[in-house]
Design a protein around this motif. Structure first.
Motif, PDB file in Angstrom:
ATOM      1  N   TRP A  57       0.835  -1.214   0.000  1.00 17.85           N
ATOM      2  CA  TRP A  57       0.000   0.000   0.000  1.00 17.85           C
ATOM      3  C   TRP A  57       0.862   1.253   0.000  1.00 17.85           C
ATOM      4  O   TRP A  57       0.592   2.203  -0.738  1.00 17.85           O
ATOM      5  CB  TRP A  57      -0.914  -0.017   1.240  1.00 17.85           C
ATOM      6  CG  TRP A  57      -1.396   1.359   1.617  1.00 17.85           C
ATOM      7  CD1 TRP A  57      -2.341   2.106   0.984  1.00 17.85           C
ATOM      8  CD2 TRP A  57      -0.904   2.165   2.701  1.00 17.85           C
ATOM      9  NE1 TRP A  57      -2.483   3.322   1.610  1.00 17.85           N
ATOM     10  CE2 TRP A  57      -1.610   3.377   2.660  1.00 17.85           C
ATOM     11  CE3 TRP A  57       0.057   1.966   3.697  1.00 17.85           C
ATOM     12  CZ2 TRP A  57      -1.380   4.405   3.584  1.00 17.85           C
ATOM     13  CZ3 TRP A  57       0.289   2.970   4.617  1.00 17.85           C
ATOM     14  CH2 TRP A  57      -0.427   4.170   4.555  1.00 17.85           C
ATOM     15  N   TRP A  58       1.914   1.254   0.791  1.00 18.11           N
ATOM     16  CA  TRP A  58       2.759   2.444   0.909  1.00 18.11           C
ATOM     17  C   TRP A  58       3.433   2.772  -0.425  1.00 18.11           C
ATOM     18  O   TRP A  58       3.464   3.939  -0.843  1.00 18.11           O
ATOM     19  CB  TRP A  58       3.811   2.219   1.995  1.00 18.11           C
ATOM     20  CG  TRP A  58       4.669   3.423   2.248  1.00 18.11           C
ATOM     21  CD1 TRP A  58       5.943   3.640   1.809  1.00 18.11           C
ATOM     22  CD2 TRP A  58       4.298   4.600   2.991  1.00 18.11           C
ATOM     23  NE1 TRP A  58       6.399   4.862   2.235  1.00 18.11           N
ATOM     24  CE2 TRP A  58       5.409   5.479   2.954  1.00 18.11           C
ATOM     25  CE3 TRP A  58       3.142   4.977   3.674  1.00 18.11           C
ATOM     26  CZ2 TRP A  58       5.393   6.721   3.592  1.00 18.11           C
ATOM     27  CZ3 TRP A  58       3.136   6.214   4.307  1.00 18.11           C
ATOM     28  CH2 TRP A  58       4.245   7.063   4.265  1.00 18.11           C
ATOM     29  N   ARG A  61       1.239   4.292  -3.296  1.00 24.22           N
ATOM     30  CA  ARG A  61       0.897   5.712  -3.235  1.00 24.22           C
ATOM     31  C   ARG A  61       1.616   6.516  -4.308  1.00 24.22           C
ATOM     32  O   ARG A  61       1.177   7.616  -4.670  1.00 24.22           O
ATOM     33  CB  ARG A  61       1.230   6.263  -1.847  1.00 24.22           C
ATOM     34  CG  ARG A  61       0.370   5.677  -0.744  1.00 24.22           C
ATOM     35  CD  ARG A  61       0.899   6.023   0.645  1.00 24.22           C
ATOM     36  NE  ARG A  61       0.853   7.443   0.892  1.00 24.22           N
ATOM     37  CZ  ARG A  61       1.931   8.211   1.034  1.00 24.22           C
ATOM     38  NH1 ARG A  61       3.157   7.687   0.921  1.00 24.22           N
ATOM     39  NH2 ARG A  61       1.808   9.494   1.276  1.00 24.22           N
ATOM     40  N   ARG A  62       2.714   5.996  -4.825  1.00 22.42           N
ATOM     41  CA  ARG A  62       3.494   6.708  -5.846  1.00 22.42           C
ATOM     42  C   ARG A  62       3.285   6.122  -7.243  1.00 22.42           C
ATOM     43  O   ARG A  62       3.973   6.524  -8.181  1.00 22.42           O
ATOM     44  CB  ARG A  62       4.984   6.647  -5.496  1.00 22.42           C
ATOM     45  CG  ARG A  62       5.326   7.294  -4.166  1.00 22.42           C
ATOM     46  CD  ARG A  62       6.828   7.259  -3.894  1.00 22.42           C
ATOM     47  NE  ARG A  62       7.153   7.889  -2.639  1.00 22.42           N
ATOM     48  CZ  ARG A  62       7.324   9.191  -2.449  1.00 22.42           C
ATOM     49  NH1 ARG A  62       7.220  10.012  -3.497  1.00 22.42           N
ATOM     50  NH2 ARG A  62       7.615   9.696  -1.272  1.00 22.42           N
ATOM     51  N   MET A  68      -3.003   1.585  -6.449  1.00 24.67           N
ATOM     52  CA  MET A  68      -3.622   1.756  -5.136  1.00 24.67           C
ATOM     53  C   MET A  68      -4.859   0.877  -5.009  1.00 24.67           C
ATOM     54  O   MET A  68      -5.126   0.315  -3.931  1.00 24.67           O
ATOM     55  CB  MET A  68      -3.991   3.230  -4.919  1.00 24.67           C
ATOM     56  CG  MET A  68      -4.676   3.510  -3.582  1.00 24.67           C
ATOM     57  SD  MET A  68      -3.772   2.894  -2.135  1.00 24.67           S
ATOM     58  CE  MET A  68      -2.290   3.912  -2.204  1.00 24.67           C
ATOM     59  N   SER A 196      -8.812  10.708  -4.168  1.00 25.28           N
ATOM     60  CA  SER A 196      -7.436  11.196  -4.095  1.00 25.28           C
ATOM     61  C   SER A 196      -7.354  12.719  -4.097  1.00 25.28           C
ATOM     62  O   SER A 196      -6.283  13.282  -3.829  1.00 25.28           O
ATOM     63  CB  SER A 196      -6.617  10.646  -5.267  1.00 25.28           C
ATOM     64  OG  SER A 196      -6.510   9.242  -5.179  1.00 25.28           O
ATOM     65  N   ARG A 201      -6.498  12.074   0.535  1.00 22.97           N
ATOM     66  CA  ARG A 201      -5.383  12.159  -0.411  1.00 22.97           C
ATOM     67  C   ARG A 201      -4.070  11.616   0.153  1.00 22.97           C
ATOM     68  O   ARG A 201      -3.390  10.846  -0.530  1.00 22.97           O
ATOM     69  CB  ARG A 201      -5.197  13.612  -0.859  1.00 22.97           C
ATOM     70  CG  ARG A 201      -4.074  13.782  -1.868  1.00 22.97           C
ATOM     71  CD  ARG A 201      -3.886  15.231  -2.292  1.00 22.97           C
ATOM     72  NE  ARG A 201      -2.823  15.318  -3.273  1.00 22.97           N
ATOM     73  CZ  ARG A 201      -2.980  15.113  -4.576  1.00 22.97           C
ATOM     74  NH1 ARG A 201      -4.179  14.824  -5.050  1.00 22.97           N
ATOM     75  NH2 ARG A 201      -1.962  15.207  -5.403  1.00 22.97           N
ATOM     76  N   LEU A 204      -3.892   7.869  -0.153  1.00 18.39           N
ATOM     77  CA  LEU A 204      -4.085   7.273  -1.474  1.00 18.39           C
ATOM     78  C   LEU A 204      -3.029   7.658  -2.498  1.00 18.39           C
ATOM     79  O   LEU A 204      -2.885   6.976  -3.512  1.00 18.39           O
ATOM     80  CB  LEU A 204      -5.469   7.649  -2.011  1.00 18.39           C
ATOM     81  CG  LEU A 204      -6.659   7.201  -1.144  1.00 18.39           C
ATOM     82  CD1 LEU A 204      -7.965   7.710  -1.738  1.00 18.39           C
ATOM     83  CD2 LEU A 204      -6.686   5.688  -1.010  1.00 18.39           C
ATOM     84  N   THR A 205      -2.323   8.722  -2.254  1.00 23.04           N
ATOM     85  CA  THR A 205      -1.302   9.147  -3.205  1.00 23.04           C
ATOM     86  C   THR A 205      -0.222   9.940  -2.496  1.00 23.04           C
ATOM     87  O   THR A 205      -0.486  10.633  -1.515  1.00 23.04           O
ATOM     88  CB  THR A 205      -1.909   9.990  -4.341  1.00 23.04           C
ATOM     89  OG1 THR A 205      -0.864  10.385  -5.246  1.00 23.04           O
ATOM     90  CG2 THR A 205      -2.593  11.235  -3.804  1.00 23.04           C
ATOM     91  N   ALA A 206       0.995   9.814  -3.007  1.00 23.14           N
ATOM     92  CA  ALA A 206       2.114  10.589  -2.477  1.00 23.14           C
ATOM     93  C   ALA A 206       2.444  11.763  -3.383  1.00 23.14           C
ATOM     94  O   ALA A 206       3.368  12.520  -3.105  1.00 23.14           O
ATOM     95  CB  ALA A 206       3.340   9.699  -2.322  1.00 23.14           C
TER      96      ALA A 206
END
Length: 225
Positions: A57-58, A61-62, A68, A196, A201, A204-206
């Protein structure tokens, strides 16, 4: 109370690979120094698969909304596979090796008669994690596969399952986890894309939020005085 006592025909798995099971348990008897580590790992080792899904999951994010979606689908796929395994257990009603082969060397304690053997729930979780991560990150899936092999080995080593219980878990869990992950990727990707841009956010996203630049001011042509 056994399955036979409740009107269900009990299945004796020792007729399939009882000799292999005995080979594992004899090895456990000859390596008593390994008994405690294996008994601890066989249960606590499941935490490794949870950690790998968190790592998935981590890193997702990218990697965009589809990645995701697969990361969030992974635990759902594992739970679905485990639930299916529990249903199969009730249908097959294979008694545990400790009841079919009580004279074998057993590290693990014998569970209740209603806790059937086929398929292995622990191995189902392990195999489903491997399958779910395969769609997300092949390196994480490869790491999970190594731990899944150790988990499966430990289930037979401690005397909780026959080898076919472990193999059957993989056959059951793999396609279920793959199908659930693919279905959720398709259905959840648009929703994740929308979320996101909101309060979720950071989860869910970096990618940094795109800041709105202020409009440039027009140059003044008048006398500043």
């Amino acid at each position: 109370m056994t399955a036979a006592a409740t009107g269900q025909p009990a299945f004796d798995g020792s007729r399939i690979d009882g000799a292999w099971f005995t080979a594992f348990t004899d090895f456990a008897r000859d390596t008593k120094w390994l008994n405690t580590p294996m008994e601890v790992w066989t249960n606590l080792g499941l935490g490794v698969f949870a950690i790998l899904m968190i790592v998935g999951w981590w890193t997702a994010r990218r990697r965009g909304t589809q990645a995701m979606a697969l990361a969030l689908a992974a635990p759902i796929a594992v739970v679905t596979a485990f639930a299916a395994a529990e249903v199969v257990k009730k249908i097959v009603t294979e008694v545990r090796p400790c009841r079919s082969m009580p004279h074998a060397y057993l590290v693990d304690s014998c569970p209740a008669p209603s806790d059937y053997a086929f398929p292995s729930g622990h191995s189902t979780v392990a195999a489903a994690t491997v399958a779910a991560l395969l769609l997300l990150d092949r390196r994480l899936s490869a790491i999970a596969a190594v731990f899944a092999v150790v988990e499966g080995f430990s289930r037979v080593y401690v005397g909780a399952h026959y080898p076919h219980d472990v193999l059957g878990s993989a056959v059951l869990a793999f396609p279920i986890a793959i199908l659930v992950s693919l279905a959720l990727r398709r259905s959840a990707t648009p929703l994740i894309g929308s979320l996101s841009h909101g309060a979720l956010r950071p989860l869910l996203t970096a990618e940094p939020a795109i800041a709105t630049r202020p409009a440039p001011q027009a140059a003044s042509t008048g006398d500043p005085r």
